[in-house]
Design a protein around this motif. Structure first.
Motif, short mmCIF file in Angstrom:
data_model
loop_
_atom_site.label_atom_id
_atom_site.label_comp_id
_atom_site.label_asym_id
_atom_site.label_seq_id
_atom_site.Cartn_x
_atom_site.Cartn_y
_atom_site.Cartn_z
N TYR A 45 -28.53 52.49 43.92
CA TYR A 45 -28.09 53.82 44.51
C TYR A 45 -27.52 53.91 45.90
CZ TYR A 45 -30.15 55.82 40.35
OH TYR A 45 -30.37 56.31 39.15
N ILE A 46 -27.85 52.87 46.56
CA ILE A 46 -27.45 53.04 48.03
C ILE A 46 -26.65 51.84 48.51
CG2 ILE A 46 -29.08 54.70 49.10
CD1 ILE A 46 -30.84 52.06 49.50
N ARG A 47 -25.94 51.31 47.38
CA ARG A 47 -24.55 50.43 47.75
C ARG A 47 -23.80 51.08 48.80
NH1 ARG A 47 -24.34 48.36 41.62
NH2 ARG A 47 -24.39 50.44 41.03
N PRO A 48 -22.71 50.31 49.36
CA PRO A 48 -22.09 50.81 50.48
C PRO A 48 -21.12 52.00 50.04
CG PRO A 48 -22.15 48.66 50.66
CD PRO A 48 -22.95 48.76 49.55
N ASP A 49 -21.23 52.23 48.53
CA ASP A 49 -20.07 53.26 48.22
C ASP A 49 -20.76 54.25 47.35
OD1 ASP A 49 -20.57 51.55 46.07
OD2 ASP A 49 -18.56 51.54 45.34
N GLU A 50 -22.00 54.31 47.62
CA GLU A 50 -23.05 55.44 46.80
C GLU A 50 -23.48 56.23 47.62
OE1 GLU A 50 -24.68 54.51 43.00
OE2 GLU A 50 -23.61 52.71 42.80
N LEU A 51 -24.76 56.54 47.69
CA LEU A 51 -25.44 57.25 48.35
C LEU A 51 -25.65 56.64 49.99
CD1 LEU A 51 -28.33 58.59 45.98
CD2 LEU A 51 -26.71 59.99 47.43
N HIS A 52 -25.81 57.49 51.02
CA HIS A 52 -26.15 56.93 52.29
C HIS A 52 -27.71 56.29 52.46
CE1 HIS A 52 -22.66 59.51 53.60
NE2 HIS A 52 -22.48 58.52 53.99
N LEU A 53 -28.47 57.14 51.88
CA LEU A 53 -30.03 57.14 51.84
C LEU A 53 -30.59 57.40 50.52
CD1 LEU A 53 -30.88 58.83 55.26
CD2 LEU A 53 -30.82 56.39 54.85
N GLY A 54 -31.73 56.70 50.29
CA GLY A 54 -32.34 57.14 48.88
C GLY A 54 -33.77 57.45 49.31
N PHE A 55 -34.49 58.67 48.94
CA PHE A 55 -36.02 58.60 49.14
C PHE A 55 -36.82 57.74 48.41
CE2 PHE A 55 -35.08 62.97 50.25
CZ PHE A 55 -36.05 63.14 51.20
N ASN A 56 -37.46 56.90 49.01
CA ASN A 56 -38.40 56.17 48.47
C ASN A 56 -39.78 56.51 48.50
OD1 ASN A 56 -40.13 53.66 47.73
ND2 ASN A 56 -38.35 52.40 48.19
N PHE A 57 -40.60 56.70 47.39
CA PHE A 57 -41.71 57.52 47.43
C PHE A 57 -43.04 56.75 47.44
CE2 PHE A 57 -38.38 60.21 45.45
CZ PHE A 57 -38.67 61.52 46.37
N ARG A 58 -42.85 55.42 47.47
CA ARG A 58 -44.04 54.43 47.37
C ARG A 58 -44.97 55.00 48.53
NH1 ARG A 58 -43.35 50.20 43.92
NH2 ARG A 58 -41.04 49.89 43.28
N LEU A 59 -44.67 55.04 49.55
CA LEU A 59 -45.56 55.71 50.44
C LEU A 59 -46.52 56.73 50.32
CD1 LEU A 59 -46.45 53.77 52.92
CD2 LEU A 59 -44.89 55.23 54.26
N ALA A 60 -45.71 57.83 49.61
CA ALA A 60 -46.31 59.02 49.33
C ALA A 60 -47.27 58.81 47.98
CB ALA A 60 -45.15 60.11 48.88
N GLU A 61 -47.08 57.60 47.36
CA GLU A 61 -47.91 57.18 46.27
C GLU A 61 -49.07 56.58 46.42
OE1 GLU A 61 -44.77 57.66 42.41
OE2 GLU A 61 -44.67 55.96 43.62
N ALA A 62 -49.19 55.76 47.58
CA ALA A 62 -50.02 54.68 47.69
C ALA A 62 -51.30 55.27 48.21
CB ALA A 62 -49.50 53.63 49.02
N GLU A 63 -52.34 54.72 47.77
CA GLU A 63 -53.81 55.21 48.20
C GLU A 63 -53.95 54.56 49.56
OE1 GLU A 63 -56.73 53.28 45.86
OE2 GLU A 63 -56.02 51.19 46.55
N PHE A 64 -55.06 55.26 50.15
CA PHE A 64 -55.18 54.85 51.54
C PHE A 64 -56.00 53.26 51.54
CE2 PHE A 64 -57.39 54.68 55.63
CZ PHE A 64 -56.41 55.07 56.63
N SER A 65 -55.40 52.55 51.40
CA SER A 65 -55.92 51.02 51.39
C SER A 65 -54.95 50.20 52.14
CB SER A 65 -56.42 50.44 50.23
OG SER A 65 -55.32 49.70 49.57
N ALA A 66 -55.20 49.14 52.76
CA ALA A 66 -54.23 48.45 53.65
C ALA A 66 -53.37 47.62 52.77
CB ALA A 66 -55.05 47.60 54.71
#
Ligand code: NOJ
Length: 543
Positions: free
Chosen positions: A300-321
């Motif tokens: 989705y963020i190849r040079p001719d598509e979106l400039h940025l894409g929301f990545n939600f992994r941090l919002a999904e991660a539990e609080f463990s290192a």
């Protein structure tokens, strides 16, 4: 004693990938901090208890003080508000609830005068049922050009009384609704991946492209600095709309084999949007992309598509290192091969607030503060959700006030997202906490948020708001925050430390014991150090 080791004695299990420079560093958004405003809930310039554009403009001084670079406004276009603005009936006008075009122009000019960019939500996957196109489609016959702008199909079964396929709506119930034809008889069905008030557009229809182009240009010409694209992994549908074996239909967390999303034809749509955007090189697009596979995400963020894409992994991660480190590594890897910029977000208007997600109470607050330092230490673009700077938890709302369509459509089994959308407490000791000059607010603000108001936190050096302000200022000013690479240190169990190319070291202690810090000067910590050690549920920055 548990300790973090320095690069010299770094453990050999350092397998983190090293990211390439992203986007050449030339675009303003590459290291920007965006602040998401949920307009209903930010500030009410009037008395109706619903936030609006004049309310936002009035608070620009606060936003400048906070130190963010850009705003992302959730939808403010004309809408009957079945999904609070994500059901757009006129994409080129402002809903009267929020103001008018003059109020929008005024907000943009005032924000720009303070050096703050303004981006808007764009909702291309669907319209409102009140959009003139959908109204015309209802009036028109099956097979007409009016119906061809949406996804109308005959039903299954001899009398067409069964939906065309077995897709569920993301908000619960079937993804199809049957219409009554002009002869008064039950007729065709239309597809709506979300609420029945949000019919999906047919992205194989040239009218749909032409109209989006008009919308893009309309706002860009008015000085808007870009768009957050809603359901950017949606839009394209598979030709035959196949049935699917549904194991999960989790709200906004679809799996990668879900036929409703991430169909390969979506990339041609993004490439086309990009050709328009390229005429406005200072404007950005950031797509909402719920795609797990890193290779498919990166597309989705190849040079001719979106400039940025929301990545939600941090919002999904539990609080463990381990979980947080894995989320960071994944997000960097997802953009690395296409030369894209990583994005980071801990929360938004669709997910539980981080304080609650991390356990609530003092522990949840400490962890959310720690995670802010982790997020802001990372290379790339950060997105903060209004109210996170106050450490707001999700509100426990009574059933009687719930408004999210999820609540009704799930037959009152899913409470939906209202708990993270409660209005911001600004000042004073009782609701409505200065949010409005009226008496009530569209969702009630808990009375025990008195200690969380902006006013009370501005005065306290140890408040979450003060932590945000200091962290954002350091991130903007210190040269140690430069560079694209993240280099991991060896660390005690359930802790991690990484170093940015520019020299910033970020240490996270997600364990239950205090840890010794690596050598260096402590720039900031989310909880005060005790005898030079970093307590549990805390993070620190060192140089
Ligand atoms: C994603 C948005 O973030 C969410 O709030 C909305 O309900 C759906 N898209 C439908 O537009």
């Amino acid at each position: 004693m548990a300790t973090v080791t320095t690069p010299a004695d770094r453990s050999t299990d350092n397998t983190a990938p090293r990211s390439e420079p992203s986007g050449g560093g030339r675009d303003w958004w590459n290291n920007a901090v965006f602040y998401q405003i949920y307009p209903r809930s930010f500030a009410d310039g009037g008395t109706d208890g619903v936030g609006d554009l004049p309310g936002i403009e009035d608070k620009l001084g606060y936003l400048e003080l906070l130190g963010i670079d850009a705003l992302w406004l959730s939808p403010v276009m004309r809408s009957p508000m079945a999904d609070h603005g994500y059901d757009v009936s006129d994409p080129r006008d402002i809903d009267p609830l929020f103001g008018d075009l003059a109020a929008m122009d005024s907000l943009v000019a005032a924000a720009h005068a303070r050096g703050i960019k303004v981006t808007m939500d764009l909702v291309p996957n669907h319209t409102s049922v009140e959009h003139e196109w959908f109204q015309a489609a209802l009036e028109a016959a099956p097979g007409s050009p009016e119906r061809a702008r949406y996804i109308f199909r005959d039903g299954k079964g001899a009398d067409g009384s069964q939906p065309p396929n077995n897709w569920p709506s993301i908000f619960g119930g079937p993804a199809w609704t049957r219409v009554t034809e002009s002869d008064g008889k039950p007729g065709q069905w239309y597809l709506h991946i979300f609420a029945k008030e949000q019919p999906d557009l047919n992205w194989e229809n040239p009218d749909v492209f032409a109209d989006l182009e008009k919308t893009l240009r309309f706002w860009l010409e008015r000085g808007i600095d870009g768009f957050r694209i809603d359901v950017a992994h949606g839009m394209a549908k598979p030709d035959d709309l196949p049935d699917h074996d549904w194991n999960t239909n989790e709200l906004l967390r679809n799996s990668d084999d879900d036929p409703r999303f991430n169909n390969p034809a979506v990339h041609a749509i993004h490439r086309w949007i990009r050709t328009v955007m390229d005429e406005y090189p200072n404007a950005v697009t950031v797509g909402e992309i719920w795609v797990r596979d890193n290779v498919r995400f990166g597309e989705y963020i190849r040079p001719d598509e979106l400039h940025l894409g929301f990545n939600f992994r941090l919002a999904e991660a539990e609080f463990s290192a381990d979980a947080i480190r894995a989320a960071i590594e994944n997000s960097i890897r997802a953009v690395k091969d296409v030369g894209g910029t990583p994005t980071w977000t801990l929360s938004n208007h669709d997910v539980e607030r981080e304080v609650t997600r991390y356990g609530g109470g003092e522990t949840g607050t400490s962890r959310a503060r720690a995670m802010l330092l982790v997020e802001l230490a990372l290379p790339g673009t950060c997105f903060l959700y209004n109210g996170s700077e106050l450490g707001l938890p999700n509100a426990n709302l009574p059933d009687s006030v719930l408004q999210d369509p999820v609540w009704e459509r799930s037959g009152h089994t899913e409470r939906g997202r209202d708990g993270c959308r409660v209005p911001i407490p600004w000042e004073g000791s009782a609701p409505p906490f200065g949010f409005t000059t009226g008496t009530g607010t569209w969702l009630p603000i808990p009375a025990d948020w008195a200690s969380l108001t902006v006013e009370s936190q501005l005065e306290r050096i140890d408040s979450t708001l003060s932590l945000y302000r200091t962290a954002l200022e350091l991130r903007a000013q210190r040269p140690e925050f430069s560079g694209e690479e993240v280099d991991w240190y060896g660390s005690p169990t359930n802790c991690f430390a990484f170093r940015r190319t520019g020299g910033l070291v970020c240490v996270l202690n997600a364990s239950t014991e205090s840890i010794a810090m690596p050598p260096g000067e402590v720039l900031l910590s989310s909880t005060p150090l005790t005898a030079g050690k970093l307590p549990p549920n805390a993070a620190a920055w060192l140089i």
